[in-house]
Structures are given as C-alpha cells and as structure tokens.
Write an enzyme that holds these catalytic residues in place. Sequence first.
Site, PDB file in Angstrom:
ATOM      1  N   SER A 140       0.996  -1.162  -0.105  1.00  0.00           N
ATOM      2  CA  SER A 140       0.082  -0.044   0.153  1.00  0.00           C
ATOM      3  C   SER A 140       0.877   1.397   0.108  1.00  0.00           C
ATOM      4  O   SER A 140       1.509   1.434   0.852  1.00  0.00           O
ATOM      5  CB  SER A 140      -0.783   0.069   1.334  1.00  0.00           C
ATOM      6  N   HIS A 173      -3.760   0.660  -4.893  1.00  0.00           N
ATOM      7  CA  HIS A 173      -3.230  -0.628  -5.564  1.00  0.00           C
ATOM      8  C   HIS A 173      -3.360  -0.722  -6.592  1.00  0.00           C
ATOM      9  O   HIS A 173      -4.726  -0.697  -7.404  1.00  0.00           O
ATOM     10  CB  HIS A 173      -3.519  -2.044  -5.023  1.00  0.00           C
ATOM     11  N   HIS A 205      -4.975  -9.348  -1.528  1.00  0.00           N
ATOM     12  CA  HIS A 205      -5.257  -9.529   0.186  1.00  0.00           C
ATOM     13  C   HIS A 205      -6.387 -10.267   0.300  1.00  0.00           C
ATOM     14  O   HIS A 205      -7.645 -10.524  -0.295  1.00  0.00           O
ATOM     15  CB  HIS A 205      -5.798  -8.247   0.670  1.00  0.00           C
ATOM     16  N   TYR A 208      -8.405 -10.219   2.649  1.00  0.00           N
ATOM     17  CA  TYR A 208      -9.588  -9.641   3.208  1.00  0.00           C
ATOM     18  C   TYR A 208     -10.555  -9.219   2.170  1.00  0.00           C
ATOM     19  O   TYR A 208     -11.669  -8.799   2.267  1.00  0.00           O
ATOM     20  CB  TYR A 208      -9.281  -8.376   4.068  1.00  0.00           C
ATOM     21  N   GLU A 209      -9.925  -9.080   0.733  1.00  0.00           N
ATOM     22  CA  GLU A 209     -10.733  -8.915  -0.583  1.00  0.00           C
ATOM     23  C   GLU A 209     -11.526  -9.968  -0.829  1.00  0.00           C
ATOM     24  O   GLU A 209     -12.587  -9.793  -1.562  1.00  0.00           O
ATOM     25  CB  GLU A 209      -9.749  -8.257  -1.761  1.00  0.00           C
ATOM     26  N   ALA A 224       2.661  -2.003   4.443  1.00  0.00           N
ATOM     27  CA  ALA A 224       2.205  -0.800   5.282  1.00  0.00           C
ATOM     28  C   ALA A 224       1.891  -1.637   6.747  1.00  0.00           C
ATOM     29  O   ALA A 224       1.101  -2.606   6.442  1.00  0.00           O
ATOM     30  CB  ALA A 224       1.346   0.020   4.674  1.00  0.00           C
ATOM     31  N   MET A 259      -1.935  -6.867   7.063  1.00  0.00           N
ATOM     32  CA  MET A 259      -3.052  -7.953   6.454  1.00  0.00           C
ATOM     33  C   MET A 259      -2.180  -8.440   5.189  1.00  0.00           C
ATOM     34  O   MET A 259      -2.996  -9.044   4.382  1.00  0.00           O
ATOM     35  CB  MET A 259      -4.005  -7.203   6.080  1.00  0.00           C
ATOM     36  N   SER A 260      -1.083  -8.653   5.134  1.00  0.00           N
ATOM     37  CA  SER A 260      -0.510  -9.302   3.963  1.00  0.00           C
ATOM     38  C   SER A 260       0.927 -10.174   4.337  1.00  0.00           C
ATOM     39  O   SER A 260       1.049 -10.598   5.292  1.00  0.00           O
ATOM     40  CB  SER A 260      -0.025  -8.478   2.810  1.00  0.00           C
ATOM     41  N   ASN A 290       1.271   3.543  11.508  1.00  0.00           N
ATOM     42  CA  ASN A 290       0.490   4.052  12.639  1.00  0.00           C
ATOM     43  C   ASN A 290       0.896   3.227  13.781  1.00  0.00           C
ATOM     44  O   ASN A 290       1.653   2.340  13.614  1.00  0.00           O
ATOM     45  CB  ASN A 290      -0.957   3.728  12.241  1.00  0.00           C
ATOM     46  N   HIS A 332      -7.206   5.366   6.356  1.00  0.00           N
ATOM     47  CA  HIS A 332      -6.568   5.019   5.184  1.00  0.00           C
ATOM     48  C   HIS A 332      -5.684   5.984   4.446  1.00  0.00           C
ATOM     49  O   HIS A 332      -4.631   5.419   4.098  1.00  0.00           O
ATOM     50  CB  HIS A 332      -7.593   4.409   4.102  1.00  0.00           C
TER      51      HIS A 332
END
Length: 271
Positions: free
Chosen positions: A28, A59, A81, A83-84, A111, A209-210, A233, A246
């Site tokens: 990201s 992306h 991902h 989550y997609e 990220a 998440m990756s 963050n 985001h």
Amino acid sequence: MIEKIKATAEYLKEKTGCNPKAGIILGSGLGGLVESIEVKHSFDYSDIPNFPVSTVEGHDGKLIFGTLEGREIVAMQGRFHYYEGYTMQEVTFPVRVMKLLGITHLFLSNAAGGLNPGFSVGDLMIIKDQINMFPENPLRGKNIEELGTRFPEMGEPFSKKLIEKAKQVATENNIKFQTGVYVGSAGPTLETPAEYRMFHILGADSTGMSTVPEVIVARHMGIECFGISVITNLAVSEDMDKGTTHDEVQNAAGEAQPKMTLIFKELIKTL
Ligand code: HPA
C-alpha cells in the site's frame, strides 16, 4: 492449480522473453520503486490469464518486467489480499508464477501498524521473522510436489544474509531502521486495543494484512525472502491508534517509501 500456474508463466515468458532473478511485491502506497525500474513490459492484472484482479485504493494492479540496477526483475505493483475475498491460493498465485519465471529471491514491502513502543510513524522495520495469524495456511490441501515438500521448514523465513546486508546499506546511507517480527492477520478491520496488545505480547513488532502467505509459499518453493514493514501508525499505549484512516496510512507510506526503495535497490545490486 499447477496447470494454471504453468499456463500463466508460459504466457508471460512468451510475451516478454524476460528471465527475472528477483521478484518484488510492493505494498500500500509503496509503489514508488517502480519509477526506478527500466520498464520493458507492463501488464494490468486483468490482462493476465488466471490472475485475480486487485480492487483496493492505492493498489494499481500491475505486473512489471524490467531491470533495476541492471538486474532483471519482475514487480507486482499492488498485491492480492485475503480480506478482499480471494482464497489463499489466489493471494499467492503470483508468487507461484514468479517462481516458474525463474526468480530466486523475493522482496516484499508492506504498510503496517507498529506494536513496539520504541517505534515511530514512518520507521522502516526490516522483518526478521513472521507470525501467521490468518485463519488458514496457503499450503493447506494437496501438496504440489513438483514445487516443494509437504512439510516445509520455516527456520529462516527471511534470509539472514539479506537482513545483514540491508542493515549495512541502511547504516551506510544514514537510514534509521528497526528490526522485528511481523504478524499477519486477515483484516479488514484494524485491531482492537486488546488485539494490538495481544500481538505484542505474542512477540510481534508490526502488524498487517499481507506478506505472511506470500512468504510461506515462497519458502515452500525455496525462494529467499526479504521484507520491510513501513510503520504507518502506532498502537503502543492505552490510547493507541486513535482512528487511523486509510489516508494516513498512505501518507506515512509515501514518505518512508524512498528509503525503502534505496535498500531494495542496493540489495538487488548484490544478487
Ligand atoms: N493493523 C493492520 N494492518 C495495518 C495497520 C494496522 O494497524 N496499519 C497498516 N496496515
């Protein structure tokens, strides 16, 4: 599965005639490295047979063939991902294809949220190990024997040699860096305060998440991995992570991106 992987690799070989030694996966907001690539061929994911299509903002969804520091590389600008809604096999499909294209090394960026109280936003963390907190493993199911063994060992998920080189490069170039453990989980929610705390207690320094599925599949096939988390963050105190957006993630990633690019370039030069 193996037939699809082979068909896609054949298609790309035929179209590009390329023979990449290194693969790169850009997370990201970290796509800026592409500007350093002497691009020979570029494919939208949607134009590649059997490739899933990326949907997330930030992306671009391109597979790029070219040279970086004179070395042949293949780069994913944007990744798939879990989550997609993709299956683990879809998430890791491009890594399988890159292996058949000839890569021996895989460079990954992401990220990530910082769990270590010593970290600051914008820090680079060289990933020395990972924890799989996804609800499944991409190798579950029938093993593809011709690509790797049923029970791969995971003693060195990230190449110690590349980690040492990266530390050297960072020091020589006055780039501040951290090293630590990355935990990957499904998302798409960011963690609750209790979850952030749990991940840190479990031994993780960054969370995202990756990356984890891609590294598992790469190690299954004997590919050496190197990874960097860009800390976008922080989640390190009681009032942690006051509504990370985001946009904030993308901004922090954009600022740290040139330093990450420099480290990737210097490492690829040494291959
Ligand atoms: N948690 C999970 N994924 C992330 C985060 C986070 O805090 N920041 C960027 N990606």
